[in-house]
Enzyme design. Structure first.
Site, short mmCIF file in Angstrom:
data_model
loop_
_atom_site.label_atom_id
_atom_site.label_comp_id
_atom_site.label_asym_id
_atom_site.label_seq_id
_atom_site.Cartn_x
_atom_site.Cartn_y
_atom_site.Cartn_z
N PRO A 1 -51.95 45.50 -10.52
CA PRO A 1 -51.01 45.45 -9.42
C PRO A 1 -49.69 45.91 -10.10
O PRO A 1 -49.31 45.60 -11.12
CB PRO A 1 -50.97 43.80 -9.33
CG PRO A 1 -51.71 43.35 -10.41
CD PRO A 1 -52.61 44.23 -10.84
N HIS A 2 -48.93 46.68 -9.31
CA HIS A 2 -47.62 47.29 -9.60
C HIS A 2 -46.71 47.34 -8.13
O HIS A 2 -47.48 47.56 -7.32
CB HIS A 2 -47.57 48.54 -10.32
CG HIS A 2 -48.66 49.57 -9.70
ND1 HIS A 2 -49.91 49.65 -9.76
CD2 HIS A 2 -48.30 50.63 -9.02
CE1 HIS A 2 -50.32 50.59 -9.31
NE2 HIS A 2 -49.34 51.43 -8.68
N GLY A 3 -45.65 47.65 -8.38
CA GLY A 3 -44.75 47.93 -7.17
C GLY A 3 -44.89 49.01 -6.49
O GLY A 3 -45.31 49.98 -6.89
#
Lengths: 143, 88
Positions: A61-63
């Site tokens: 997960p990452h922005g």
């Protein structure tokens, strides 16, 4: 600052769902001083657009790009789960949250992919007994 | 054997989202394709493999398939890589 330190590694995460795991990753990144708390929303947005499941039990997960102003410094969180999480129908045991400052994202992503594309390394990560062992396996992510 | 050489157009490199689009296209075709950069080749259907190449904007990569009917697929993949997928 190192991209990952022992304090950013958990060998037995408490999350039971994908959303909880993303929150757990964000909490570690916030505690490390790498992102503002608003980064979590951008991580959830990204996951709603496209799954960050990568294969070999890994999700990253990452922005979204829009959230880059909430990143203060490049960092990783690393959480291993005793029981597989359901990640859009795929089994995930490792959740590696990524915050990449100033174009550092690709470099970090590449290094993580090199480790996790090797099934022997994945087996070592499953067996690792301490955060320091994980650090050794992830190795040159900090270089 | 079919082969294409193409330069990556995506501004932020072949990160997770464009790499997912790319590998899914390969996987859906069911055809064997290899992608290589600087002599290192990986299975083009493996997202971890593709990301591990660290393909940045402007890098030149080579697509190869041994399948006899792979020309159309390689054209499609070459178009994907030469499109700025971050601009969508």
């Amino acid at each position: 600052m190192s991209v990952i330190e022992a304090s950013q590694i958990r060998l037995s995460g408490t999350a039971r769902t994908k959303e909880e795991a993303i929150r757990e990753a964000a909490d570690i990144l916030v505690a490390a001083g790498a992102v503002e708390s608003g980064y979590l929303d951008y991580m959830l947005q990204r996951e709603a657009t496209v799954s960050t499941y990568m294969g070999n039990l890994l999700a990253i997960p990452h922005g979204t790009n829009e959230g880059k102003d909430t990143i203060l410094d490049s960092a990783l969180s690393f959480v291993r789960y005793d029981e597989p999480l359901d990640w859009g129908g795929e089994e995930v045991r490792f959740v590696v949250g990524i915050a990449g400052k100033d174009g550092g994202h690709m470099d970090i992503l590449t290094k993580i992919a090199i480790v996790f594309s090797d099934e022997d390394e994945v087996a070592k990560l499953l067996a690792a007994g301490s955060p320091d062992e994980v650090l050794q396996i992830l190795g040159d992510v900090n270089e | 054997m079919a082969e294409r050489t193409v330069e990556l157009a995506s501004k932020h490199g072949l990160h997770a989202r464009p790499a997912t689009l790319f590998t899914q296209t390969v996987a859906k075709s069911g055809l064997p394709v290899q992608i290589s950069k600087n002599g290192k080749a990986v299975n083009a259907a493996s997202i971890l493999g593709v990301i591990s190449l660290g393909i940045e904007h402007g890098d030149t990569v080579t697509l190869v398939s041994e399948a006899p009917d792979s020309d159309g697929l390689l054209d499609e993949l070459a178009t994907l890589l030469s499109t700025d997928l971050d601009a969508e």
